[in-house]
Design a protein around this motif. Sequence first.
Motif, PDB file in Angstrom:
ATOM      1  N   VAL A 127       4.111  -7.063  -3.899  1.00  0.00           N
ATOM      2  CA  VAL A 127       2.919  -6.682  -4.905  1.00  0.00           C
ATOM      3  C   VAL A 127       1.704  -6.627  -4.118  1.00  0.00           C
ATOM      4  O   VAL A 127       1.435  -7.534  -3.088  1.00  0.00           O
ATOM      5  CB  VAL A 127       2.567  -7.809  -6.101  1.00  0.00           C
ATOM      6  N   ASP A 128       0.893  -5.515  -4.104  1.00  0.00           N
ATOM      7  CA  ASP A 128      -0.290  -5.168  -3.307  1.00  0.00           C
ATOM      8  C   ASP A 128      -1.425  -6.104  -3.728  1.00  0.00           C
ATOM      9  O   ASP A 128      -2.541  -5.769  -2.884  1.00  0.00           O
ATOM     10  CB  ASP A 128      -0.525  -3.742  -3.242  1.00  0.00           C
ATOM     11  N   SER A 129      -1.655  -6.756  -4.511  1.00  0.00           N
ATOM     12  CA  SER A 129      -2.710  -7.290  -5.059  1.00  0.00           C
ATOM     13  C   SER A 129      -2.513  -8.347  -5.827  1.00  0.00           C
ATOM     14  O   SER A 129      -1.461  -8.582  -6.627  1.00  0.00           O
ATOM     15  CB  SER A 129      -3.711  -6.545  -5.978  1.00  0.00           C
ATOM     16  N   ARG A 154      -7.163 -10.890  13.505  1.00  0.00           N
ATOM     17  CA  ARG A 154      -5.986 -11.649  14.055  1.00  0.00           C
ATOM     18  C   ARG A 154      -4.692 -11.258  12.780  1.00  0.00           C
ATOM     19  O   ARG A 154      -3.677 -11.015  13.243  1.00  0.00           O
ATOM     20  CB  ARG A 154      -6.320 -13.156  13.778  1.00  0.00           C
ATOM     21  N   ALA A 155      -5.139 -10.889  11.713  1.00  0.00           N
ATOM     22  CA  ALA A 155      -4.208 -10.248  10.712  1.00  0.00           C
ATOM     23  C   ALA A 155      -3.275  -9.123  11.239  1.00  0.00           C
ATOM     24  O   ALA A 155      -2.095  -9.253  11.331  1.00  0.00           O
ATOM     25  CB  ALA A 155      -4.941 -10.064   9.496  1.00  0.00           C
ATOM     26  N   PRO A 156      -3.819  -8.097  11.720  1.00  0.00           N
ATOM     27  CA  PRO A 156      -3.100  -7.220  12.113  1.00  0.00           C
ATOM     28  C   PRO A 156      -2.395  -7.636  13.510  1.00  0.00           C
ATOM     29  O   PRO A 156      -1.238  -6.999  13.421  1.00  0.00           O
ATOM     30  CB  PRO A 156      -4.003  -5.846  12.524  1.00  0.00           C
ATOM     31  N   LEU A 157      -2.842  -8.472  14.147  1.00  0.00           N
ATOM     32  CA  LEU A 157      -1.750  -8.695  15.380  1.00  0.00           C
ATOM     33  C   LEU A 157      -0.808  -9.519  15.029  1.00  0.00           C
ATOM     34  O   LEU A 157       0.301  -9.422  15.472  1.00  0.00           O
ATOM     35  CB  LEU A 157      -2.773  -9.869  16.215  1.00  0.00           C
ATOM     36  N   ASP A 184       0.590  -9.322  -0.867  1.00  0.00           N
ATOM     37  CA  ASP A 184      -0.185  -9.059   0.140  1.00  0.00           C
ATOM     38  C   ASP A 184      -1.011  -7.574   0.086  1.00  0.00           C
ATOM     39  O   ASP A 184      -0.345  -6.723  -0.266  1.00  0.00           O
ATOM     40  CB  ASP A 184       0.418  -9.104   1.461  1.00  0.00           C
ATOM     41  N   ASP A 185      -2.340  -7.541   0.465  1.00  0.00           N
ATOM     42  CA  ASP A 185      -2.816  -6.346   0.333  1.00  0.00           C
ATOM     43  C   ASP A 185      -2.343  -5.212   1.514  1.00  0.00           C
ATOM     44  O   ASP A 185      -2.696  -4.426   1.405  1.00  0.00           O
ATOM     45  CB  ASP A 185      -4.269  -6.478   0.370  1.00  0.00           C
ATOM     46  N   ALA A 186      -1.825  -6.043   2.787  1.00  0.00           N
ATOM     47  CA  ALA A 186      -1.482  -5.132   3.781  1.00  0.00           C
ATOM     48  C   ALA A 186      -0.196  -4.650   3.813  1.00  0.00           C
ATOM     49  O   ALA A 186       0.823  -5.400   3.682  1.00  0.00           O
ATOM     50  CB  ALA A 186      -1.868  -6.045   5.179  1.00  0.00           C
ATOM     51  N   GLU A 187      -0.143  -3.441   3.828  1.00  0.00           N
ATOM     52  CA  GLU A 187       1.199  -2.865   3.652  1.00  0.00           C
ATOM     53  C   GLU A 187       1.994  -3.199   4.576  1.00  0.00           C
ATOM     54  O   GLU A 187       3.526  -3.627   4.363  1.00  0.00           O
ATOM     55  CB  GLU A 187       1.190  -1.182   3.713  1.00  0.00           C
ATOM     56  N   ILE A 188       1.679  -3.401   5.815  1.00  0.00           N
ATOM     57  CA  ILE A 188       2.591  -3.530   6.935  1.00  0.00           C
ATOM     58  C   ILE A 188       3.269  -5.029   6.894  1.00  0.00           C
ATOM     59  O   ILE A 188       4.411  -5.180   7.047  1.00  0.00           O
ATOM     60  CB  ILE A 188       1.810  -3.516   8.538  1.00  0.00           C
TER      61      ILE A 188
END
Lengths: 725, 135
Positions: free
Chosen positions: B40-42, A519-522, B15-19
């Motif tokens: 911040v990435d972590s 779900r996270a990427p969605l 958030d660890d997700a760059e997007i």
Amino acid sequence: MNALLEDLLNKHLAGSDLPLDPGLLNELNALLDAATSVKPGPSEQAEGPRTLDELYHTLWEALNILGDEASPVAGNGDIQGAILDAADKLNKACRNIVLSEQKTLRETVHLKTIQSVAKAGSWDVPATRDLSDVQNYWSDELFHLLGIDPATTKITYEQYIELVHPDDREFMKEEVNKAYMETGRYDVEYRIMRAGDANQQRIVREIAEVVKDKLTGEPVSLIGVTIDITDIKLAERAIVDANIELRTLFNTMNEVFFSVDLEHNNLLQISPACTRVYGYGPEEFAKDPFLWFSLVVDEDKKAAHESNVRLSMGEITQVEYRIRHKDGRIRWLLIRMWPTLNVSGKLIRIDGIASDVTERKEAESALANSELKLRTLLENSNDAIVIINKDLEYTFATESIGRIIGYAMEEFVGTSVLNYIHPDDKGVISHSLFSLTNKPDAPLPFEVRFRAKDGSWVWLEGVATNHLGEAVIDGYIANFRDVTDEIRYRKELEDANDKLKRTNAELDRFVYSVSHDLRAPLGSILGLIDFTATETADDDLIQSLSMMKSSIEKLDVFILDILDYSRNARLEVKRTPVNFSALLTDIRNSLKFTSTGNSHVEIRINIEEDGAFCSDKSRILIILSNLIANSLRYYDPARPDPYVEVTVVAGADGALINVKDNGIGIHKDYHPYIFNMFYRVSEKSKGSGLGLYLVKETVEKLSGDIQFTSTPGVGTEFKIFLPNP
Amino acid sequence: MDSNSFNYEKVMVVDDAEIDRFLAKKVLTKHAFAREVLPVDSAVNALGYLSENQENKDALPDLIFLDINMPRMNGFDFLEEYKKLPESVKKKCIIVMLSSSLLPEDRELAMNNPYVCQFLNKPLTADKLKEVVNP
């Protein structure tokens, strides 16, 4: 008369009416007259002898004097000889008189003795018109019998009648009258009162005869005998009473008495009880001497025969055998018999008693059966029973211990419990003893490891009870069985269960992280699409982005549904008080950010709750959010006022949840399938096909019920009831 | 865009997700939610930054968007460590959880934390920003 003779007779026989032969006296007179001189007799010396014997001697003496030389009677020898002859004759006559007198006297004595012994008095009443004043004759014994003194009593018939019991007097008089007038005699029994005392009643028998004048035939007197028969009567009555009792006993006892004369093969007697015991009456037994034997059942005929053999040897014999009663039933009899042998040792008579002992026999056999049953049960049971004394030694064990722990009963009894218990379980024993001592009435369950004969450990599970107070047991009774396999299975099951729980938890984490990771990427993509759409004015691009968005949203819903499904299926129901208002606010808020939430469908909420309802919040959330989401998705665009109305009534008895919309509705052809997994009504459906399936599954998990009505163009209504556990 | 219309001066996005960091920065800037976005990435790096600048009030963020699912140290671990930071830091920063987790447990756990003032589901949109409390 010669003076001498006269003097002699006067002296010795005065007042006596002895019937001396007058001829002899005349002869003697003449002889004495012939004598010349008479001296005064020496008999003067003997004063007053009166008995005939003495008279005779005196006379003899006198005659001797006459013949003497010095006799006053002088004469020649002829005269003397004649006197001697006469004296001899006199002597003889006197002797006869004496003998006859003696006989009369003896008879009088005999009569008195007889009357006294026989308690029979005699009497004599002269026959006159007026009986009141006539002197009767009553024998001594009659006075004795009547208990009256002859000296003070007037001996009359009336006096006698007064001694007769008042009730018997008339009858007595009648009998006397009858005897005078007709019968001439009577023989009656009546009661008298001794000495006129009513408490001294005696029963007498009286036999009397009327004596009549030989010439005229007129009654002269009534002579009778009165016999005291009181003792005889009492004895007779006692005998009659005893007989009646015996007869009653004989007739009413359940035992059959019988006597058989074997010389004539004749049944002497058999008591009527035979009708009850055998079903055949006495006459039937009398008719057929072998009836009794024919009734004995074939298997027992031998025993009956053997008893006869013992009887013929003179033994008192007791035998039990079965007979077939006339009514067809088999009865058990106990027969006791007493033999009578004649001088040559031959059995001539049997007396016996036969009693029906069926009930005792049946009880015995029931007891024996139940004992056998119990023993068989114990011996074949998988359970073993042991008794342990206060020193913890086995005092009893059922055979079944052999199967369970391999020991023979003999080698086991007498050994100590502690020899066999697993070291780790010895604490259980001391605990158990403590508990059995302190709560002697409470059966104590136990589970211990026990060393079997082959050295292996056997798990025993059972119950111990305290019977130290009972002398027969004097110890603890423990019954137990081998549960080694059960315990192994249980352990395996527990292990498997633990493993499953771990797997379940892992799976839950897995599903959670997979769904999150999916779900996270969605979410990121959706965010970017939204953002990009705001950055451009290109309609084509905006439309493409919008399609991308709805596609991704569909995927997201699908993932969420799978997550819910997985959690509903695997997680325990966790009940806490449910606050529907808060729950619906949350749902409304979270729906706001989904595409469905953007619709202009009005969400109406009516809640009536008192806080008493408890259920699993996350599951109710699944139910409500799915139903509401459906109403939002499938609203009817043709309606100016689309709405979904949620009504909840929740309390201690449960919760009624009603979700009603005026959406597009479901055609009734699809009604049977809407709760199926992955079922979607049309291609236009925006859901995963899991929503309603999930609702139903969840309602069932909460032991609830779901119903629905739906009509295309009108709307859909779901009614759910959830119980409050 | 008027500089005065910014809701916040400095907003940190952990958030660890760059997007997601990229999207957050774009959305926050575009809708004038923050003057400065600090991605911040972590959680470790976020803590490091906060602790380094605990005396420098201007460097500290006014609001922190905090993800839950992150490698090594997740959002809740971060909150445990955050607790130990000086009051000066904690007084300045508002924490908003921003997660794709729909677990009720996560939401509950977050809302029970005294430092968390809100729980938002990803993705971050203009509508959701409107829900965020204003300083």
